[in-house]
Scaffold this active site. Sequence first.
Site, PDB file in Angstrom:
ATOM      1  N   LEU A 115      24.765  66.292  60.912  1.00  0.00           N
ATOM      2  CA  LEU A 115      25.958  65.787  60.238  1.00  0.00           C
ATOM      3  C   LEU A 115      25.444  64.968  59.068  1.00  0.00           C
ATOM      4  O   LEU A 115      24.496  64.188  59.221  1.00  0.00           O
ATOM      5  CB  LEU A 115      26.797  64.913  61.178  1.00  0.00           C
ATOM      6  N   ASP A 116      26.054  65.122  57.889  1.00  0.00           N
ATOM      7  CA  ASP A 116      25.528  64.396  56.739  1.00  0.00           C
ATOM      8  C   ASP A 116      25.871  62.907  56.823  1.00  0.00           C
ATOM      9  O   ASP A 116      26.570  62.453  57.729  1.00  0.00           O
ATOM     10  CB  ASP A 116      25.978  65.028  55.419  1.00  0.00           C
ATOM     11  N   LEU A 117      25.346  62.160  55.875  1.00  0.00           N
ATOM     12  CA  LEU A 117      25.442  60.696  55.885  1.00  0.00           C
ATOM     13  C   LEU A 117      26.851  60.188  56.131  1.00  0.00           C
ATOM     14  O   LEU A 117      27.071  59.275  56.929  1.00  0.00           O
ATOM     15  CB  LEU A 117      24.909  60.154  54.540  1.00  0.00           C
TER      16      LEU A 117
END
Length: 258
Positions: A115-117
């Site tokens: 999952l991105d930032l």
Amino acid sequence: MVDDSNENTTEARGDRIAKWLARSGVASRRDIERMIAERRIKLNGVVVEHPATFVTPTDVVAVNGNIVEGPQHTRLWRYHKPDGLVTTHRDPEGRKTVFETLPEGMPRVVSVGRLDLNSEGLLLLTNDGALARRLELPSNGWLRRYRVRVFGVVNERELAGLAKGCSIEGVKYGPIEASLDSRKGDNAWLTVSLREGKNREIRRVMSAMNLHVSRLLRTSYGPFPLGELKPGELEEVPARVMKAQIPRDVEIDTKRRG
């Protein structure tokens, strides 16, 4: 009479070192092959030169000079990733990682996908790198479901059209199931489901529809739900549930070792 000579031979020579290290939670097989090429892995004190090297229970394997204890029984956790963490073990920009927030005493784990930032929600973690890689494959057919808050004017016909797949700036994306849940002014909540999940796929697809994603929360990954987990909370999946839900052709070892 059953010929078990092949089975006995396999047991005698052990596992390929990339598989052995992946199951030990060191890294993915691909990363381990790169580490072999960089001469960072030793077997019984000798630098490993080729991925087709086998490890038996009596061998000693070291990575970067550190002895690896060897594969433990396969374990899987559900984790609610908060916003603001990166899903890598080390970040060149010095940002805080998911793995720095895990409870003390946790074994080394890897994530199933990322999952991105700025994304939140369910992240599966496992101590078996080979299992992680296998569960990421689109061929599993596992649906990944998200709740997405967007800013802009939602065109429901365009949303429905995503089910046919689309191409954005030369990148092809597979079918996406998207529906409008609620709308208040220029903000709306969508439910979005996909089976592949390229890097920042939902954000890029929504941007192409003139919609800005202001929040993205993964609510399930295949048969595993986020459930009632709060941000930062972690819960291990029972072995019996894991065995029941993971495809039968996926090799897992749930036998506990002393």
